[in-house]
Write an enzyme that holds these catalytic residues in place. Structure first.
Site, short mmCIF file in Angstrom:
data_model
loop_
_atom_site.label_atom_id
_atom_site.label_comp_id
_atom_site.label_asym_id
_atom_site.label_seq_id
_atom_site.Cartn_x
_atom_site.Cartn_y
_atom_site.Cartn_z
N HIS A 80 0.85 -1.20 0.00
CA HIS A 80 0.00 0.00 0.00
C HIS A 80 0.88 1.24 0.00
O HIS A 80 2.01 1.22 0.49
CB HIS A 80 -0.99 0.00 1.16
CG HIS A 80 -0.39 0.05 2.54
ND1 HIS A 80 0.03 1.22 3.13
CD2 HIS A 80 -0.16 -0.93 3.45
CE1 HIS A 80 0.49 0.96 4.35
NE2 HIS A 80 0.40 -0.33 4.57
N ASP A 82 -0.29 4.47 1.00
CA ASP A 82 -0.62 5.49 2.00
C ASP A 82 0.07 5.20 3.32
O ASP A 82 0.47 4.06 3.60
CB ASP A 82 -2.15 5.58 2.20
CG ASP A 82 -2.81 4.27 2.59
OD1 ASP A 82 -2.34 3.19 2.18
OD2 ASP A 82 -3.79 4.30 3.35
N ASP A 113 6.31 0.86 7.45
CA ASP A 113 4.92 0.55 7.07
C ASP A 113 4.47 1.45 5.94
O ASP A 113 3.90 2.50 6.19
CB ASP A 113 4.03 0.70 8.31
CG ASP A 113 2.57 0.40 8.04
OD1 ASP A 113 2.25 -0.20 7.00
OD2 ASP A 113 1.73 0.77 8.89
N GLU A 147 -5.14 1.58 2.26
CA GLU A 147 -5.06 0.47 3.22
C GLU A 147 -5.21 0.94 4.65
O GLU A 147 -5.87 0.29 5.46
CB GLU A 147 -3.72 -0.28 3.06
CG GLU A 147 -3.66 -1.59 3.85
CD GLU A 147 -3.29 -1.47 5.31
OE1 GLU A 147 -3.56 -2.41 6.07
OE2 GLU A 147 -2.74 -0.42 5.73
N HIS A 373 3.34 3.08 12.79
CA HIS A 373 2.35 4.03 13.32
C HIS A 373 2.89 4.82 14.51
O HIS A 373 2.14 5.57 15.14
CB HIS A 373 1.03 3.35 13.72
CG HIS A 373 0.31 2.70 12.59
ND1 HIS A 373 -1.05 2.45 12.60
CD2 HIS A 373 0.74 2.22 11.40
CE1 HIS A 373 -1.41 1.86 11.47
NE2 HIS A 373 -0.33 1.70 10.73
C1 LIG Z 1 -10.08 -2.55 10.12
S1 LIG Z 1 -9.86 -1.41 8.89
C2 LIG Z 1 -8.40 -0.61 9.42
C3 LIG Z 1 -7.18 -1.27 8.95
C4 LIG Z 1 -5.99 -0.96 9.81
N1 LIG Z 1 -4.85 -1.44 9.14
C5 LIG Z 1 -3.61 -1.07 9.50
O1 LIG Z 1 -3.32 -0.53 10.52
C6 LIG Z 1 -6.19 -1.62 11.17
O2 LIG Z 1 -6.71 -0.95 12.07
O3 LIG Z 1 -5.83 -2.78 11.38
ZN LIG Z 2 0.75 -1.22 6.44
ZN LIG Z 3 -0.26 0.70 8.91
#
Ligand SMILES: CSCC[C@H](NC=O)C(=O)O
Ligand SMILES: [Zn+2]
Ligand SMILES: [Zn+2]
Length: 408
Positions: A80, A82, A113, A147, A373
């Site tokens: 991804h 973003d 990430d 994503e 994150h």
């Molecule tokens: C459930 S939709 C959100 C997707 C998100 N993905 C990455 O961090 C996550 O919170 O896992």
């Molecule tokens: Zn990711």
């Molecule tokens: Zn992520």
């Protein structure tokens, strides 16, 4: 492999840092710049390039290296584009400058990430092409938007498109998570996100009185039941060293809403929960459990789902799966130790697996603290370059998996 000065920097690292400077940050990612970046890579590498607009402004870019046997299914390398927002004041360096310190750590949002993986795929393909290799299976690299906010305008739509089916993916790689030890984590399944809002209604009135049957006291009961369940799952995880985080169900209370004034008892209050349901859970029974906690709290307590993934899939990690056999064989040959786990979060792999394509979540990042994150997300350039080496070994093996019974 650590570079001393900018003039000596490895070109793959320079490319990685260029990509990190593109501000594809939620909630307003500059997707146009990312698409242009990948189009230019396709041109430079002599790869096919296809753009699929899955929703207005949401383009999936597909770079293709054709194999020698078009009858075989292809390898899909997904990433991804973003990245999640930053709290700039908590960073040691500008998160979109891709600053490299004197030790070789690159600081940037997306360093782990997962902008590293996008460039590692590209650089592995570049090396193999330059060396003159061809493989039986076609390799597709997909660069997808959205994503980080659930993939609803990205992979969720893309897997339903004719352009996706035309790729004829037999196996996919997607993102994993860094591992602080010498080992590499590989994900073969994911927990299912269930985002649940519980709304409680009750009798309103003056804040000075003992009102009966209030929204708050019933909501409190549900919150208690759910947090008691959380504690049970946490204890189960703590007491069994063989269980990893993704193998139990987690839940967090993430929002509380309601109320207008100190002295007005509100008629409605709500609590929102982020559940991550383990793949071995009986989903029907689990939903009934949630409903019965609401019912036990009293009249007028209901729940609704903002997100409810119902299709957990497991990609086998034994030699019955020829893709796993090829993947794990390369890791063994390279002396890489693997730790197979269930992804605690949700990635685009869930959409890929749900349409029947086996997928592994793998970011080739070991000896790296988990900073996805987080503030000061960073990656050492040597770890990044080692990842390119790893894909340079993995891709030939995967793209040379002999015809499967279904393909002959
Ligand atoms: C459930 S939709 C959100 C997707 C998100 N993905 C990455 O961090 C996550 O919170 O896992
Ligand atoms: Zn990711
Ligand atoms: Zn992520």
């Amino acid at each position: 492999m650590t570079s001393k000065g900018p003039e000596e920097e490895h070109p793959s690292v320079t490319l990685f840092r260029q990509y990190l400077r593109i501000r594809t940050v939620q909630p307003k990612p500059d997707y146009g710049a990312a698409v242009a970046f990948f189009e230019e890579r396709a041109r430079q590498l002599g790869l096919g390039c296809q753009k699929v607009e899955v929703a207005p402004g949401y383009v999936v870019t597909v770079l293709t290296w054709p194999g020698t046997n078009p009858a075989l299914s292809s390898i899909l390398l997904n990433s991804h584009t973003d990245v999640v927002p930053v709290f700039k004041e908590h960073w040691s360096h500008d998160p979109f400058e891709a600053f490299k310190d004197s030790e070789g750590y690159i600081y940037a949002r997306g360093a782990q990430d997962m902008k590293c993986v996008s460039i590692q795929y590209l650089e592995a393909v570049r090396r193999l092409k330059v060396e003159g290799h061809r493989f039986p299976r076609t390799i597709h690299m997909t660069f997808v938007p959205d994503e980080e906010v659930g993939g609803h305008q990205g992979m969720e739509l893309f897997v339903q498109r004719p352009e996706f089916h035309a790729l004829r993916a037999g196996f996919a790689l997607d993102e994993g998570i860094a591992n602080p030890t010498d080992a590499f984590t590989v994900f073969y399944s994911e927990r299912s996100p269930w985002w649940v809002r519980v709304t409680s209604t009750g009798r309103p009135g003056h804040g000075s009185l003992f009102i009966e049957d209030t929204a708050a006291e019933k909501l409190h009961k549900v919150v208690s039941s759910i947090l008691a369940f959380r504690e049970k799952e946490w204890q189960r995880l703590q007491s069994n060293p063989h269980l990893k985080e993704g193998a139990v169900t987690s839940v967090n209370l993430t929002k509380l809403e309601g109320g207008v004034a100190y002295n007005v008892v509100p008629a409605t209050m709500s609590a929102s929960f982020d559940f991550r349901v383990a793949p071995d859970v009986d989903f029907k029974a689990f939903e009934e459990q949630l409903q019965s906690w609401c019912q036990a709290a009293g009249e007028g307590v209901t729940l609704e789902f903002a997100q409810k993934w119902m299709h957990p899939q497991v990609t086998p990690t034994d030699d019955s799966n020829p893709w796993w056999a090829a993947f794990s064989r390369v890791c063994k040959d390279m002396n890489l130790s693997l730790e197979p786990e269930i992804m605690p979060a949700a990635t685009d792999s869930r959409y890929i697996r749900a349409v029947g394509v086996p997928a592994l979540g793998f970011s080739p990042l070991n000896r790296t603290p988990v900073l996805l994150h987080d503030h000061d997300e960073r990656l050492h350039e040597a770890v990044f370059l080692r990842g390119v080496d790893i894909y340079t070994r993995l891709l030939p093996a995967l793209a040379s998996v002999p015809a499967l019974p279904s393909e002959s």
